[in-house]
Design a protein around this motif. Structure first.
Motif, mmCIF file in Angstrom:
data_model
loop_
_atom_site.group_PDB
_atom_site.id
_atom_site.type_symbol
_atom_site.label_atom_id
_atom_site.label_comp_id
_atom_site.label_asym_id
_atom_site.label_seq_id
_atom_site.Cartn_x
_atom_site.Cartn_y
_atom_site.Cartn_z
ATOM 1 N N ALA A 102 -8.017 -54.007 18.485
ATOM 2 C CA ALA A 102 -8.035 -52.573 18.164
ATOM 3 C C ALA A 102 -9.467 -52.073 18.201
ATOM 4 C CB ALA A 102 -7.437 -52.332 16.793
ATOM 5 N N TYR A 103 -9.629 -50.852 18.643
ATOM 6 C CA TYR A 103 -10.929 -50.197 18.669
ATOM 7 C C TYR A 103 -10.748 -48.822 18.049
ATOM 8 C CZ TYR A 103 -15.008 -47.674 20.363
ATOM 9 O OH TYR A 103 -16.132 -46.915 20.423
ATOM 10 N N ILE A 148 -6.014 -48.464 11.523
ATOM 11 C CA ILE A 148 -5.967 -49.800 12.113
ATOM 12 C C ILE A 148 -5.141 -50.738 11.230
ATOM 13 C CG2 ILE A 148 -7.353 -51.840 12.700
ATOM 14 C CD1 ILE A 148 -9.516 -49.845 13.695
ATOM 15 N N SER A 149 -5.365 -50.685 9.917
ATOM 16 C CA SER A 149 -4.584 -51.561 9.036
ATOM 17 C C SER A 149 -3.120 -51.120 8.982
ATOM 18 C CB SER A 149 -5.190 -51.614 7.629
ATOM 19 O OG SER A 149 -5.096 -50.369 6.987
ATOM 20 N N GLY A 153 -1.977 -54.327 10.222
ATOM 21 C CA GLY A 153 -2.106 -55.195 9.058
ATOM 22 C C GLY A 153 -3.578 -55.450 8.755
ATOM 23 N N ASP A 154 -3.829 -56.392 7.874
ATOM 24 C CA ASP A 154 -5.197 -56.669 7.457
ATOM 25 C C ASP A 154 -6.029 -57.249 8.598
ATOM 26 O OD1 ASP A 154 -4.655 -55.802 4.890
ATOM 27 O OD2 ASP A 154 -4.165 -57.805 4.154
ATOM 28 N N ALA A 155 -7.289 -56.849 8.643
ATOM 29 C CA ALA A 155 -8.211 -57.313 9.683
ATOM 30 C C ALA A 155 -8.584 -58.776 9.453
ATOM 31 C CB ALA A 155 -9.470 -56.473 9.679
ATOM 32 N N GLU A 156 -8.778 -59.487 10.565
ATOM 33 C CA GLU A 156 -9.272 -60.863 10.503
ATOM 34 C C GLU A 156 -10.749 -60.924 10.852
ATOM 35 O OE1 GLU A 156 -6.844 -63.512 12.792
ATOM 36 O OE2 GLU A 156 -4.991 -62.643 12.008
ATOM 37 N N GLU A 157 -11.207 -59.998 11.684
ATOM 38 C CA GLU A 157 -12.608 -59.970 12.083
ATOM 39 C C GLU A 157 -12.979 -58.520 12.380
ATOM 40 O OE1 GLU A 157 -15.496 -61.804 15.570
ATOM 41 O OE2 GLU A 157 -13.539 -62.709 15.198
ATOM 42 N N VAL A 158 -14.192 -58.120 11.996
ATOM 43 C CA VAL A 158 -14.632 -56.740 12.160
ATOM 44 C C VAL A 158 -16.072 -56.722 12.647
ATOM 45 C CG1 VAL A 158 -14.993 -54.545 10.960
ATOM 46 C CG2 VAL A 158 -13.173 -56.064 10.202
#
Length: 169
Positions: A102-103, A148-149, A153-158
């Motif tokens: 996602a961006y 995005i969430s 769902g919850d981010a793994e890397e940002v």
């Protein structure tokens, strides 16, 4: 008590809650203006929804959280963009074809400037003043992070890029 044909203005949240007989309250304030409305809802045991951001004063937010828990009062936080028709359509599409990346970004001009009607007549210029807005992450980017969430769902890397494009301070 009051119909939509006969609106009434109040000078404080306490005055409104004492008079209006509300079942619930929506709190839609800039980050620097939180506190009085939430405390009034707590005082009158009126459930409330706070449209993001919840505020910028972490000590105040914790105080409100603790009092909500103590009273076991129904509360919620909301993000307006989740309810846009295009967002709902995207959520449906993504439920059938899960993305792997996602961006997020902001499309549009800068926030209202001091010569605009709203910033002169309602709450003053505050978006680009970090002491009032809490900064761009708290005030604007949080919408992108929420979408995005919401979609994934919850981010793994940002990761992020920063700029001082329109606000040189």
């Amino acid at each position: 008590k009051y119909s939509h044909h006969n609106p009434k203005a109040y000078s404080s949240p306490q005055e409104m809650l004492a008079d209006a007989g509300l079942d619930a309250c929506f709190i839609l304030l800039p980050p620097f203006a939180h506190g009085d409305a939430e405390r009034a809802c707590l005082e009158y045991n009126v459930p409330f929804l706070v449209e993001k951001p919840l505020g910028k004063d972490l000590e105040l937010l914790r105080e409100i959280r603790d009092e909500v828990r103590r009273r076991n009062l129904l509360t919620a936080a909301g993000y307006m963009n989740r309810y846009q028709p295009g967002v709902q359509r995207a959520k449906e599409v993504l439920s059938h074809d899960e993305p792997i990346l996602a961006y997020g970004g902001w499309l549009g001009g800068p926030p209202l400037q001091s010569d605009d009607y709203l910033s002169k007549n309602l709450i003053g210029q505050w978006w680009s003043i970090k002491e009032k807005s809490g900064g761009q992450l708290i005030e604007q980017v949080t919408h992108t992070v929420d979408l995005i969430s919401y979609f994934l769902g919850d981010a793994e890397e940002v990761f992020a890029y920063g700029t001082t494009a329109f606000n040189k301070k």
